[in-house]
Design a protein around this motif. Structure first.
Motif, PDB file in Angstrom:
ATOM      1  N   PHE A 131       0.437  -0.682   0.213  1.00  0.00           N
ATOM      2  CA  PHE A 131      -0.199  -0.356   0.107  1.00  0.00           C
ATOM      3  C   PHE A 131       1.093   0.888  -0.164  1.00  0.00           C
ATOM      4  O   PHE A 131       1.430   1.706   0.877  1.00  0.00           O
ATOM      5  N   CYS A 132       1.139   1.798  -1.231  1.00  0.00           N
ATOM      6  CA  CYS A 132       1.892   3.073  -1.114  1.00  0.00           C
ATOM      7  C   CYS A 132       0.766   4.471  -0.669  1.00  0.00           C
ATOM      8  O   CYS A 132      -0.346   4.815  -1.058  1.00  0.00           O
ATOM      9  N   PRO A 133       1.854   4.927   1.058  1.00  0.00           N
ATOM     10  CA  PRO A 133       1.052   6.065   1.001  1.00  0.00           C
ATOM     11  C   PRO A 133       1.023   7.522   0.211  1.00  0.00           C
ATOM     12  O   PRO A 133      -0.063   8.173   0.115  1.00  0.00           O
ATOM     13  N   ASP A 134       1.762   7.674  -0.392  1.00  0.00           N
ATOM     14  CA  ASP A 134       1.822   8.328  -1.440  1.00  0.00           C
ATOM     15  C   ASP A 134       0.080   8.850  -2.720  1.00  0.00           C
ATOM     16  O   ASP A 134      -0.749   9.510  -2.923  1.00  0.00           O
ATOM     17  N   CYS A 135       0.845   7.169  -3.370  1.00  0.00           N
ATOM     18  CA  CYS A 135      -0.366   6.851  -3.984  1.00  0.00           C
ATOM     19  C   CYS A 135      -1.798   6.539  -3.734  1.00  0.00           C
ATOM     20  O   CYS A 135      -3.151   7.447  -4.102  1.00  0.00           O
ATOM     21  N   GLY A 136      -1.986   5.800  -2.604  1.00  0.00           N
ATOM     22  CA  GLY A 136      -2.930   5.688  -1.981  1.00  0.00           C
ATOM     23  C   GLY A 136      -3.901   4.731  -2.398  1.00  0.00           C
ATOM     24  O   GLY A 136      -5.270   4.610  -1.966  1.00  0.00           O
ATOM     25  N   GLY A 137      -2.938   3.485  -2.452  1.00  0.00           N
ATOM     26  CA  GLY A 137      -3.278   2.780  -3.118  1.00  0.00           C
ATOM     27  C   GLY A 137      -2.563   1.560  -3.345  1.00  0.00           C
ATOM     28  O   GLY A 137      -1.551   1.722  -2.836  1.00  0.00           O
ATOM     29  N   ASP A 138      -2.871   0.296  -3.339  1.00  0.00           N
ATOM     30  CA  ASP A 138      -1.921  -0.821  -4.250  1.00  0.00           C
ATOM     31  C   ASP A 138      -1.102  -0.861  -5.245  1.00  0.00           C
ATOM     32  O   ASP A 138      -1.922  -0.433  -6.287  1.00  0.00           O
ATOM     33  N   ARG A 139       0.096  -0.359  -5.193  1.00  0.00           N
ATOM     34  CA  ARG A 139       0.663  -0.490  -5.799  1.00  0.00           C
ATOM     35  C   ARG A 139       2.120  -2.007  -5.894  1.00  0.00           C
ATOM     36  O   ARG A 139       2.675  -2.058  -4.736  1.00  0.00           O
ATOM     37  N   ASN A 140       2.705  -1.650  -6.948  1.00  0.00           N
ATOM     38  CA  ASN A 140       4.084  -2.810  -7.068  1.00  0.00           C
ATOM     39  C   ASN A 140       5.190  -2.549  -6.377  1.00  0.00           C
ATOM     40  O   ASN A 140       5.347  -0.505  -6.252  1.00  0.00           O
ATOM     41  N   SER A 142      26.467   2.566   2.784  1.00  0.00           N
ATOM     42  CA  SER A 142      25.491   2.249   2.259  1.00  0.00           C
ATOM     43  C   SER A 142      23.734   2.689   2.285  1.00  0.00           C
ATOM     44  O   SER A 142      23.850   4.156   2.841  1.00  0.00           O
ATOM     45  N   ALA A 143      23.799   2.502   1.811  1.00  0.00           N
ATOM     46  CA  ALA A 143      21.658   3.423   1.287  1.00  0.00           C
ATOM     47  C   ALA A 143      20.783   2.212   1.719  1.00  0.00           C
ATOM     48  O   ALA A 143      20.874   1.107   1.403  1.00  0.00           O
ATOM     49  N   GLY A 144      19.829   2.955   2.415  1.00  0.00           N
ATOM     50  CA  GLY A 144      18.729   1.230   2.226  1.00  0.00           C
ATOM     51  C   GLY A 144      18.877   0.820   3.711  1.00  0.00           C
ATOM     52  O   GLY A 144      19.668   0.512   4.230  1.00  0.00           O
ATOM     53  N   PRO A 145      18.056  -0.375   3.419  1.00  0.00           N
ATOM     54  CA  PRO A 145      17.658  -0.676   2.498  1.00  0.00           C
ATOM     55  C   PRO A 145      16.194   0.446   2.263  1.00  0.00           C
ATOM     56  O   PRO A 145      15.388   1.052   3.327  1.00  0.00           O
ATOM     57  N   VAL A 146      15.691   0.404   1.214  1.00  0.00           N
ATOM     58  CA  VAL A 146      14.098   1.672   0.695  1.00  0.00           C
ATOM     59  C   VAL A 146      13.129   0.310  -0.123  1.00  0.00           C
ATOM     60  O   VAL A 146      13.225  -0.429  -0.715  1.00  0.00           O
ATOM     61  N   VAL A 147      12.638   1.032   0.148  1.00  0.00           N
ATOM     62  CA  VAL A 147      11.116   0.615  -1.019  1.00  0.00           C
ATOM     63  C   VAL A 147      10.100   1.163  -1.979  1.00  0.00           C
ATOM     64  O   VAL A 147      10.508   2.585  -1.379  1.00  0.00           O
ATOM     65  N   ARG A 196       7.460   5.815  -7.882  1.00  0.00           N
ATOM     66  CA  ARG A 196       9.144   6.329  -7.859  1.00  0.00           C
ATOM     67  C   ARG A 196       9.750   6.683  -6.724  1.00  0.00           C
ATOM     68  O   ARG A 196       9.963   6.739  -5.954  1.00  0.00           O
ATOM     69  N   GLY A 197       8.331   7.258  -5.434  1.00  0.00           N
ATOM     70  CA  GLY A 197       8.430   7.224  -3.880  1.00  0.00           C
ATOM     71  C   GLY A 197       9.534   6.196  -2.922  1.00  0.00           C
ATOM     72  O   GLY A 197       9.412   5.479  -3.198  1.00  0.00           O
ATOM     73  N   HIS A 198      10.017   6.990  -2.376  1.00  0.00           N
ATOM     74  CA  HIS A 198      11.296   5.984  -1.298  1.00  0.00           C
ATOM     75  C   HIS A 198      10.745   5.828  -0.216  1.00  0.00           C
ATOM     76  O   HIS A 198       9.929   7.037   0.589  1.00  0.00           O
ATOM     77  N   PHE A 199      10.020   4.525   0.394  1.00  0.00           N
ATOM     78  CA  PHE A 199       9.649   4.257   2.064  1.00  0.00           C
ATOM     79  C   PHE A 199      10.389   3.962   3.120  1.00  0.00           C
ATOM     80  O   PHE A 199      11.032   2.737   2.050  1.00  0.00           O
ATOM     81  N   GLY A 200      10.803   3.905   3.973  1.00  0.00           N
ATOM     82  CA  GLY A 200      10.900   2.862   5.018  1.00  0.00           C
ATOM     83  C   GLY A 200       9.937   1.466   4.202  1.00  0.00           C
ATOM     84  O   GLY A 200       9.370   0.997   4.549  1.00  0.00           O
ATOM     85  N   THR A 201      11.166   0.722   4.479  1.00  0.00           N
ATOM     86  CA  THR A 201      10.361  -1.169   5.055  1.00  0.00           C
ATOM     87  C   THR A 201       9.549  -1.518   6.200  1.00  0.00           C
ATOM     88  O   THR A 201       8.627  -2.218   5.585  1.00  0.00           O
TER      89      THR A 201
END
Length: 246
Positions: free
Chosen positions: A42-51, A73-78, A84-89
């Protein structure tokens, strides 16, 4: 013809000063990402289910666009495949809309079975109310025969109906209590207080369909309230309110 200029470089024909000189950026930090997994979230920015893609990376200092020195190192991110937004795991802990709907449907079904197991299935009013509740939750093909068969299977598994006399140390049956906690506890953090109260009240309406709560029904509903993270006082208040005709 070249426009005349004053001694300070001012363009005499326009009165404007010459623009700043652009200097190329010699160095920068770039992150090189590597995909380690994917799925649906569930993407917080899109407000719906996304890959999504789960990605890790390494930061590198680049000079003239050429990566030279590793900077950690960087991440991990989702990363959302759509925005193309980046979010915490931890974002993956939130169920997708599809998963949340299934969890809610299963929770109501489990509560209905628990109340029926505690109060018995002899009253057609009670079983009819339970069927209507389960259908409204999403099991549109649910029938009384199906619910009764599940209760009988539960009775065979535990050795008794929960409406039978029980001792004080096991008021709602260990097996049933486990089922309730497994169905309700993962759902509770994702529900607003009104949503958690609604599930409890649906169980209360089933229990009250043939009269006041029996001791076993009240014990089961108290277990439901606890599994939904409702305090004992709020559970008691809601159960009392359900008895008052609106």
């Amino acid at each position: 013809m070249r426009p005349a200029q004053g001694h300070n470089g001012t363009n005499l024909s326009t009165g404007s000063a010459p623009g700043p000189r652009l200097c190329p950026r010699l160095w920068s930090t770039r992150t090189l990402w590597h995909t380690v997994g994917d799925g649906e979230f569930f993407c917080p920015d899109c407000g719906g289910d996304r890959n999504y893609q789960r990605r890790t990376g390494r930061r590198r200092l680049t000079v003239l666009g050429i990566p030279l020195v590793t900077r950690g190192s960087a991440g991990p991110v989702v990363e959302c495949a759509a925005c193309r937004g980046h979010f915490g795991t931890e974002t993956l802990d939130h169920p997708t809309t599809t998963r949340f709907s299934a969890m809610l449907r299963d929770a109501v079904h489990t509560v209905a079975l628990a109340v029926l197991a505690a109060g018995g299935t002899s009253s057609r009013t009670v079983t009819g109310t339970a069927v209507a509740t389960v259908r409204a939750a999403g099991f549109e093909d649910c029938t009384e025969d199906q619910l009764v068969a599940l209760i009988e299977a539960l009775a065979a598994d535990t050795g008794r109906f929960l409406a039978d006399p029980v001792d004080d140390t096991d008021p709602c049956g260990a097996a049933l209590a486990i089922e309730l906690h497994e169905a309700l506890e993962p759902l509770a953090p994702h529900l607003a207080p009104a949503g958690r109260e609604s599930i409890l009240l649906q169980g209360a309406r089933i229990a009250l369909a043939d009269g006041p709560y029996s001791p076993a029904e009240r014990e089961v509903l108290s277990t439901v309230g606890g599994a939904l993270s409702l305090c004992a006082d709020d559970t008691a208040r809601l159960l009392a309110a359900a008895r008052t005709p609106s």
